[in-house]
Scaffold this active site. Structure first.
Site, PDB file in Angstrom:
ATOM      1  N   THR A  73       0.831  -1.202   0.000  1.00 62.86           N
ATOM      2  CA  THR A  73       0.000   0.000   0.000  1.00 62.86           C
ATOM      3  C   THR A  73       0.869   1.258   0.000  1.00 62.86           C
ATOM      4  O   THR A  73       0.612   2.201  -0.751  1.00 62.86           O
ATOM      5  CB  THR A  73      -0.949  -0.013   1.215  1.00 62.86           C
ATOM      6  OG1 THR A  73      -1.809  -1.150   1.087  1.00 62.86           O
ATOM      7  CG2 THR A  73      -1.784   1.247   1.285  1.00 62.86           C
ATOM      8  N   ASN A 152      -5.843  -9.028  -7.986  1.00 60.47           N
ATOM      9  CA  ASN A 152      -5.828  -9.673  -6.675  1.00 60.47           C
ATOM     10  C   ASN A 152      -7.159 -10.315  -6.284  1.00 60.47           C
ATOM     11  O   ASN A 152      -7.254 -10.915  -5.230  1.00 60.47           O
ATOM     12  CB  ASN A 152      -5.393  -8.673  -5.599  1.00 60.47           C
ATOM     13  CG  ASN A 152      -6.232  -7.418  -5.623  1.00 60.47           C
ATOM     14  OD1 ASN A 152      -6.226  -6.689  -6.627  1.00 60.47           O
ATOM     15  ND2 ASN A 152      -6.961  -7.163  -4.568  1.00 60.47           N
ATOM     16  N   GLN A 180       0.961  -8.860  -6.368  1.00 59.37           N
ATOM     17  CA  GLN A 180       0.438 -10.225  -6.439  1.00 59.37           C
ATOM     18  C   GLN A 180       1.338 -11.100  -7.322  1.00 59.37           C
ATOM     19  O   GLN A 180       1.110 -12.289  -7.463  1.00 59.37           O
ATOM     20  CB  GLN A 180      -0.975 -10.144  -7.028  1.00 59.37           C
ATOM     21  CG  GLN A 180      -2.081 -10.996  -6.472  1.00 59.37           C
ATOM     22  CD  GLN A 180      -2.126 -11.279  -4.994  1.00 59.37           C
ATOM     23  OE1 GLN A 180      -1.585 -12.282  -4.550  1.00 59.37           O
ATOM     24  NE2 GLN A 180      -2.787 -10.449  -4.232  1.00 59.37           N
ATOM     25  N   SER A 200       5.180  -6.261  -2.220  1.00 57.95           N
ATOM     26  CA  SER A 200       4.749  -6.438  -0.829  1.00 57.95           C
ATOM     27  C   SER A 200       5.253  -7.782  -0.335  1.00 57.95           C
ATOM     28  O   SER A 200       4.868  -8.831  -0.858  1.00 57.95           O
ATOM     29  CB  SER A 200       3.217  -6.390  -0.768  1.00 57.95           C
ATOM     30  OG  SER A 200       2.785  -6.834   0.487  1.00 57.95           O
ATOM     31  N   HIS A 202       4.750  -9.695   2.280  1.00 63.15           N
ATOM     32  CA  HIS A 202       3.919 -10.739   2.893  1.00 63.15           C
ATOM     33  C   HIS A 202       3.096 -11.535   1.872  1.00 63.15           C
ATOM     34  O   HIS A 202       2.446 -12.507   2.220  1.00 63.15           O
ATOM     35  CB  HIS A 202       3.020 -10.164   3.996  1.00 63.15           C
ATOM     36  CG  HIS A 202       1.832  -9.370   3.519  1.00 63.15           C
ATOM     37  ND1 HIS A 202       0.574  -9.919   3.421  1.00 63.15           N
ATOM     38  CD2 HIS A 202       1.706  -8.081   3.119  1.00 63.15           C
ATOM     39  CE1 HIS A 202      -0.285  -8.979   3.008  1.00 63.15           C
ATOM     40  NE2 HIS A 202       0.385  -7.863   2.806  1.00 63.15           N
ATOM     41  N   THR A 238      13.055   5.866  10.232  1.00 63.30           N
ATOM     42  CA  THR A 238      14.024   4.825  10.559  1.00 63.30           C
ATOM     43  C   THR A 238      13.585   3.517   9.911  1.00 63.30           C
ATOM     44  O   THR A 238      12.427   3.119  10.013  1.00 63.30           O
ATOM     45  CB  THR A 238      14.140   4.668  12.085  1.00 63.30           C
ATOM     46  OG1 THR A 238      14.528   5.934  12.618  1.00 63.30           O
ATOM     47  CG2 THR A 238      15.154   3.604  12.456  1.00 63.30           C
ATOM     48  N   CYS A 326      -9.486  -6.870   1.851  1.00 62.10           N
ATOM     49  CA  CYS A 326      -9.800  -5.526   2.334  1.00 62.10           C
ATOM     50  C   CYS A 326     -11.207  -5.080   1.938  1.00 62.10           C
ATOM     51  O   CYS A 326     -11.717  -4.113   2.479  1.00 62.10           O
ATOM     52  CB  CYS A 326      -8.773  -4.518   1.819  1.00 62.10           C
ATOM     53  SG  CYS A 326      -7.666  -5.194   0.619  1.00 62.10           S
TER      54      CYS A 326
HETATM   55  C1  LIG Z   1      -1.781  -6.946  -1.285  1.00 61.68           C
HETATM   56  C2  LIG Z   1      -1.791  -6.001  -2.422  1.00 61.68           C
HETATM   57  C3  LIG Z   1      -1.492  -4.643  -2.245  1.00 61.68           C
HETATM   58  C4  LIG Z   1      -1.235  -4.038  -0.878  1.00 61.68           C
HETATM   59  O1  LIG Z   1      -0.133  -4.593  -0.221  1.00 61.68           O
HETATM   60  P1  LIG Z   1      -0.025  -4.525   1.388  1.00 61.68           P
HETATM   61  O2  LIG Z   1       1.397  -4.898   1.669  1.00 61.68           O
HETATM   62  O3  LIG Z   1      -0.980  -5.544   1.929  1.00 61.68           O
HETATM   63  O4  LIG Z   1      -0.348  -3.148   1.824  1.00 61.68           O
HETATM   64  C5  LIG Z   1      -1.505  -3.818  -3.360  1.00 61.68           C
HETATM   65  N1  LIG Z   1      -1.769  -4.313  -4.589  1.00 61.68           N
HETATM   66  C6  LIG Z   1      -2.049  -5.616  -4.806  1.00 61.68           C
HETATM   67  C7  LIG Z   1      -2.313  -6.101  -6.198  1.00 61.68           C
HETATM   68  C8  LIG Z   1      -2.077  -6.498  -3.725  1.00 61.68           C
HETATM   69  O5  LIG Z   1      -2.369  -7.790  -3.944  1.00 61.68           O
END
Ligand SMILES: *Cc1c(COP(=O)(O)O)cnc(C)c1O
Length: 390
Positions: A73, A152, A180, A200, A202, A238, A326
């Site tokens: 994000t 996503n 993604q 991202s 995670h 930081t 979300c």
């Molecule tokens: C998950 C996702 C995001 C946001 O990433 P976060 O690390 O969860 O804030 C943005 N764009 C896409 C296509 C995503 O799948």
């Protein structure tokens, strides 16, 4: 199944054990602030430098073109707002698609309130945008084009390479939301012709709250967050040293294991799709039949409320989502399912199952059996099967 079945890898993934091991020293002992000059801090600084070199090598760019962020994000916000505000003399127009992640859509809507104009280009019934439609939307005052790689919610792959050629031909910077995609595709910013690219951690077995933004040297760009001179003044604050190390380690692991992992998750995904379409009446696959993410089994079920299905699956130890994590919890059908032209009665009954390395082939028959039973039960409980618009 005695263990829960996790089928929501597009929402997030567990931390890979190797990633945790790589992060631990920076959570426990090497706690120095990477901006300090004494010995304790140098380990943290070196770790960030090594992580930056590693991510740059994976993306085919220079280390100085990588900005570490707090996740997808933030990367997306920084890309869109950072270029929009720096490229104002070119114009106040942005081109994107109707099926972007809310980080993109809501950043664009924010800029609309600041006087920008945004063209949200439509998609076909599979969720794919046509490069020609992007070309027609670009104007002489377009400051940025922003397109995702994989959707996503329904997993459709966008023709980003073609769009990159078009944007470059018109001298408009291209931002690629690759959040993604990073675990699945080898990302090369030259091949993609991306000027900015968001990641991202995670989503590929790295830590939450960690991500990266690639910004091609020379791209008009202004920071959004002001403070210290971290990340060469492009992102004050930081650094999350462990998060950055985790992000780089996870990306490296994804590159190492990619072809086996993709084959593994696609095989499980394919048997899920086959089972669901074969045994659940009124089930339709959403997204593109072939140009799609290997993890994505996404459906709509006629006459079913997606939320009820998720609760019933949860009660049986199956974790899934109705679309984007979300957007769950709202009663509106998602903007993606609306954009692909699904009527409300179908769009309300959406289910996204996304496979990953936590799954085994043995879980598939269990999940399909449970889904068949749940759909039957929900339909028998419904006062009257809805047809048409609701
Ligand atoms: C998950 C996702 C995001 C946001 O990433 P976060 O690390 O969860 O804030 C943005 N764009 C896409 C296509 C995503 O799948």
């Amino acid at each position: 199944m005695d263990q829960p079945v996790y089928l929501d890898h597009a929402a997030t993934t567990p931390l890979a054990p190797e990633v945790l091991d790589a992060m631990m020293p920076y959570l426990r002992d090497d706690f120095g602030n990477p901006s300090s000059i004494y010995g304790l801090a140098r380990g943290a600084r070196r770790a960030i430098d090594a992580a930056r070199d590693s991510v740059a090598e994976d993306l085919g760019c220079r280390p100085g073109e990588i900005i570490f962020t707090s996740g997808g994000t933030e990367s997306v916000n920084l890309a869109i707002k950072g270029v929009a505000s720096a490229n104002r003399k070119k114009g106040r127009h942005i081109v994107t698609t109707r099926v972007e992640h809310l980080a993109v859509i809501n950043s664009c809507e924010y800029l609309e309130r600041q006087g920008f104009e945004v063209s949200y280009v439509g998609v076909d019934r599979f969720g794919a945008v046509s490069p020609d439609a992007i070309a027609s939307a670009i104007r002489s005052d377009t400051a940025l084009v922003s397109v995702q790689l994989f959707n996503n919610e329904i997993g459709t792959l966008q023709p980003v390479v073609r769009i990159g050629e078009i944007a470059r031909g018109r001298a408009v910077p291209l931002h690629v939301d690759a959040c993604q995609a990073a675990g699945t595709l080898a990302l090369d910013v030259e091949e993609l012709r991306a000027d900015l690219l968001s990641l991202s951690a995670h989503k590929f077995y790295g830590p939450k709250g960690s991500g990266a933004l690639y910004v091609r040297r020379g791209t008009p760009f202004q920071p959004v967050q002001h403070g210290g001179s971290n990340e060469r003044g492009r992102r004050a604050g930081t650094e999350s040293v462990a998060g950055i190390v985790g992000c780089a380690t996870a990306l490296r692991l994804a590159a190492r294991d990619r072809s086996d992992a993709n084959r593994y998750i696609a095989t499980i995904r394919d048997s899920l799709v086959e089972g669901v379409l074969g045994r659940v009446a009124g089930a339709q696959l959403t997204g593109h039949p072939t140009e799609r993410h290997p993890a994505f089994a996404s459906f709509v079920f006629d006459g079913i409320e997606g939320e009820s299905m998720l609760l019933a699956l949860d009660a049986r130890g199956i974790y899934a989502s109705s679309g984007a994590a979300c957007t769950s919890g709202t009663l509106e059908p998602s903007h993606v399912l609306t954009a692909i032209g699904l009527p409300a009665n179908l769009a309300h009954g959406s289910l996204r199952l996304t496979t990953g390395l936590t799954n085994t082939p043995e879980q598939v028959p269990f999940v399909v059996d449970q889904l068949v039973a749940i759909v039957e039960k929900l339909r028998s409980l419904a006062p009257k099967r809805r047809t048409g618009r609701s």
